[in-house]
Design a protein around this motif. Structure first.
Motif, PDB file in Angstrom:
ATOM      1  N   ALA A  59       0.837  -1.198   0.000  1.00  0.00           N
ATOM      2  CA  ALA A  59       0.000   0.000   0.000  1.00  0.00           C
ATOM      3  C   ALA A  59       0.868   1.242   0.000  1.00  0.00           C
ATOM      4  O   ALA A  59       2.036   1.207   0.405  1.00  0.00           O
ATOM      5  CB  ALA A  59      -0.922   0.005   1.212  1.00  0.00           C
ATOM      6  N   PHE A  60       0.284   2.339  -0.459  1.00  0.00           N
ATOM      7  CA  PHE A  60       0.938   3.637  -0.453  1.00  0.00           C
ATOM      8  C   PHE A  60      -0.062   4.673   0.045  1.00  0.00           C
ATOM      9  O   PHE A  60      -1.231   4.645  -0.338  1.00  0.00           O
ATOM     10  CB  PHE A  60       1.400   4.035  -1.862  1.00  0.00           C
ATOM     11  N   ALA A  61       0.380   5.581   0.894  1.00  0.00           N
ATOM     12  CA  ALA A  61      -0.463   6.686   1.352  1.00  0.00           C
ATOM     13  C   ALA A  61      -0.143   7.912   0.512  1.00  0.00           C
ATOM     14  O   ALA A  61       1.024   8.316   0.411  1.00  0.00           O
ATOM     15  CB  ALA A  61      -0.215   6.975   2.829  1.00  0.00           C
ATOM     16  N   ILE A  62      -1.177   8.483  -0.105  1.00  0.00           N
ATOM     17  CA  ILE A  62      -0.968   9.668  -0.949  1.00  0.00           C
ATOM     18  C   ILE A  62      -2.005  10.716  -0.593  1.00  0.00           C
ATOM     19  O   ILE A  62      -3.212  10.450  -0.614  1.00  0.00           O
ATOM     20  CB  ILE A  62      -1.059   9.323  -2.445  1.00  0.00           C
ATOM     21  N   GLN A  63      -1.532  11.915  -0.303  1.00  0.00           N
ATOM     22  CA  GLN A  63      -2.406  13.021   0.089  1.00  0.00           C
ATOM     23  C   GLN A  63      -3.023  13.681  -1.131  1.00  0.00           C
ATOM     24  O   GLN A  63      -2.365  13.881  -2.152  1.00  0.00           O
ATOM     25  CB  GLN A  63      -1.607  14.066   0.887  1.00  0.00           C
ATOM     26  N   ALA A  64      -4.300  14.017  -1.010  1.00  0.00           N
ATOM     27  CA  ALA A  64      -4.967  14.822  -2.039  1.00  0.00           C
ATOM     28  C   ALA A  64      -6.346  15.206  -1.549  1.00  0.00           C
ATOM     29  O   ALA A  64      -7.069  14.382  -0.985  1.00  0.00           O
ATOM     30  CB  ALA A  64      -5.076  14.070  -3.350  1.00  0.00           C
ATOM     31  N   ASP A  65      -6.708  16.441  -1.769  1.00  0.00           N
ATOM     32  CA  ASP A  65      -8.091  16.883  -1.583  1.00  0.00           C
ATOM     33  C   ASP A  65      -8.811  16.524  -2.875  1.00  0.00           C
ATOM     34  O   ASP A  65      -8.657  17.193  -3.895  1.00  0.00           O
ATOM     35  CB  ASP A  65      -8.129  18.391  -1.338  1.00  0.00           C
ATOM     36  N   VAL A  66      -9.600  15.450  -2.840  1.00  0.00           N
ATOM     37  CA  VAL A  66     -10.172  14.941  -4.086  1.00  0.00           C
ATOM     38  C   VAL A  66     -11.337  15.778  -4.613  1.00  0.00           C
ATOM     39  O   VAL A  66     -11.899  15.462  -5.661  1.00  0.00           O
ATOM     40  CB  VAL A  66     -10.600  13.457  -3.943  1.00  0.00           C
ATOM     41  N   SER A  67     -11.674  16.838  -3.916  1.00  0.00           N
ATOM     42  CA  SER A  67     -12.674  17.766  -4.465  1.00  0.00           C
ATOM     43  C   SER A  67     -12.021  18.868  -5.282  1.00  0.00           C
ATOM     44  O   SER A  67     -12.712  19.709  -5.865  1.00  0.00           O
ATOM     45  CB  SER A  67     -13.503  18.396  -3.327  1.00  0.00           C
ATOM     46  N   ASP A  68     -10.688  18.853  -5.365  1.00  0.00           N
ATOM     47  CA  ASP A  68      -9.922  19.864  -6.087  1.00  0.00           C
ATOM     48  C   ASP A  68      -9.304  19.244  -7.336  1.00  0.00           C
ATOM     49  O   ASP A  68      -8.557  18.263  -7.253  1.00  0.00           O
ATOM     50  CB  ASP A  68      -8.829  20.427  -5.175  1.00  0.00           C
ATOM     51  N   GLU A  69      -9.606  19.812  -8.486  1.00  0.00           N
ATOM     52  CA  GLU A  69      -9.170  19.223  -9.754  1.00  0.00           C
ATOM     53  C   GLU A  69      -7.652  19.113  -9.856  1.00  0.00           C
ATOM     54  O   GLU A  69      -7.111  18.069 -10.264  1.00  0.00           O
ATOM     55  CB  GLU A  69      -9.708  20.039 -10.923  1.00  0.00           C
ATOM     56  N   ALA A  70      -6.940  20.151  -9.496  1.00  0.00           N
ATOM     57  CA  ALA A  70      -5.480  20.120  -9.591  1.00  0.00           C
ATOM     58  C   ALA A  70      -4.889  19.074  -8.653  1.00  0.00           C
ATOM     59  O   ALA A  70      -3.927  18.371  -9.007  1.00  0.00           O
ATOM     60  CB  ALA A  70      -4.908  21.503  -9.268  1.00  0.00           C
ATOM     61  N   ALA A  71      -5.470  18.953  -7.468  1.00  0.00           N
ATOM     62  CA  ALA A  71      -4.980  17.973  -6.502  1.00  0.00           C
ATOM     63  C   ALA A  71      -5.213  16.548  -6.996  1.00  0.00           C
ATOM     64  O   ALA A  71      -4.378  15.659  -6.791  1.00  0.00           O
ATOM     65  CB  ALA A  71      -5.659  18.183  -5.155  1.00  0.00           C
ATOM     66  N   VAL A  72      -6.336  16.316  -7.667  1.00  0.00           N
ATOM     67  CA  VAL A  72      -6.619  14.980  -8.192  1.00  0.00           C
ATOM     68  C   VAL A  72      -5.649  14.636  -9.319  1.00  0.00           C
ATOM     69  O   VAL A  72      -5.167  13.498  -9.419  1.00  0.00           O
ATOM     70  CB  VAL A  72      -8.087  14.880  -8.668  1.00  0.00           C
ATOM     71  N   LYS A  73      -5.341  15.600 -10.153  1.00  0.00           N
ATOM     72  CA  LYS A  73      -4.358  15.365 -11.214  1.00  0.00           C
ATOM     73  C   LYS A  73      -2.998  15.005 -10.621  1.00  0.00           C
ATOM     74  O   LYS A  73      -2.323  14.080 -11.094  1.00  0.00           O
ATOM     75  CB  LYS A  73      -4.240  16.604 -12.099  1.00  0.00           C
ATOM     76  N   ALA A  74      -2.609  15.718  -9.580  1.00  0.00           N
ATOM     77  CA  ALA A  74      -1.336  15.426  -8.914  1.00  0.00           C
ATOM     78  C   ALA A  74      -1.371  14.046  -8.258  1.00  0.00           C
ATOM     79  O   ALA A  74      -0.367  13.320  -8.254  1.00  0.00           O
ATOM     80  CB  ALA A  74      -1.036  16.505  -7.873  1.00  0.00           C
ATOM     81  N   LEU A  75      -2.517  13.684  -7.706  1.00  0.00           N
ATOM     82  CA  LEU A  75      -2.690  12.366  -7.094  1.00  0.00           C
ATOM     83  C   LEU A  75      -2.440  11.268  -8.119  1.00  0.00           C
ATOM     84  O   LEU A  75      -1.700  10.309  -7.860  1.00  0.00           O
ATOM     85  CB  LEU A  75      -4.103  12.247  -6.519  1.00  0.00           C
TER      86      LEU A  75
END
Length: 246
Positions: A59-75
């Motif tokens: 498993a890997f833990a990855i931070q992202a606010d998934v309501s934010d488009e840029a953050a999801v792209k980075a995720l």
């Protein structure tokens, strides 16, 4: 050991506790590599990854606010680096602040839509190219009995969760032509998590079976949908009989 999801990559949003945690462990036991997504709970997410690795899982833990488009792209860029594309997407991230009818504000409504519904759209849209290329994908959206009955949290939450069912139906219909990609929703009711325990007004007497559900009982259904290629466009209720379908 039966590992039907060997070599599959699963992204579980909001996987740092409660339902998300149970879902992550269930998928790992079936052989998947799990991306434990979190927004601000870094310590909790890291602890889950450690527990998974201690049992021989990956498993890997990855931070992202998934309501934010840029953050999801980075995720997704980070997932590609550490694991590859997403085969199984579990849209679990959400909020459910209880509001009375008189106190729900426009901001409450917009925030609920952003976190409970728009996030699923953003994560799914970015998962689709890889799923289509491989002709394999499982999209599993966590909605709620509130989408079916209105629930006890408020109209802001019920509306967002009802939208999740419509989103699921659309993806299932549009993706069926590929043959290997399914989209389904799960509608739990009153599952025993920290979020539920914090609301003393919610009682198990609301449920015909007379008890709260357990996170693992929802995770069992996620695993079913992740391993089944013929169920699509369905909303599976895990609610102790609170809402009964025909």
């Amino acid at each position: 050991m039966d590992t039907p999801l060997k070599d599959k990559i699963a992204l579980v949003t909001g996987a740092y506790k409660g339902l998300g945690k149970a879902i992550a462990f269930s998928l790992v036991k079936a052989g998947a590599t799990v991306i434990v997504n979190y927004n601000s709970s870094k310590t909790e997410a890291a602890a889950i990854v450690q527990q998974i690795e201690n049992t021989g899982g990956k498993a890997f833990a990855i931070q992202a606010d998934v309501s934010d488009e840029a953050a999801v792209k980075a995720l997704y860029e980070e997932i590609e680096k550490v694991a590859g594309g997403v085969d199984i997407l579990v849209n679990n991230a959400g909020i459910n602040p209880t509001k009375t009818l008189e106190t729900v504000t426009l901001n409450d409504f917009k925030q609920s839509l952003d976190i409970n519904l728009t996030s699923a759209f953003l994560t799914t849209q970015l998962a689709l190219p890889g799923m289509i290329e491989k002709n394999f994908g499982r999209i599993i959206n966590l909605t709620s009995v509130a989408a079916q009955l209105g629930g006890v949290i408020g109209p802001h939450y019920a509306a967002a969760k009802a939208g999740m069912i419509g989103l699921t139906h659309s993806y299932a219909s549009l993706l069926a032509k590929y043959g290997g990609i399914t989209a389904n929703a799960i509608a739990p009711a009153l599952i025993e998590t920290d979020m539920l325990k914090s609301n003393t007004n919610i009682k198990p007497t609301l449920i015909p079976l007379g008890r709260f559900g357990q996170p693992e009982e929802v995770a069992d259904v996620v695993l079913l949908l992740a391993t089944n290629g013929y169920i699509t466009g369905q909303t599976i209720s895990v609610n102790g009989g609170w809402y009964m379908t025909s």
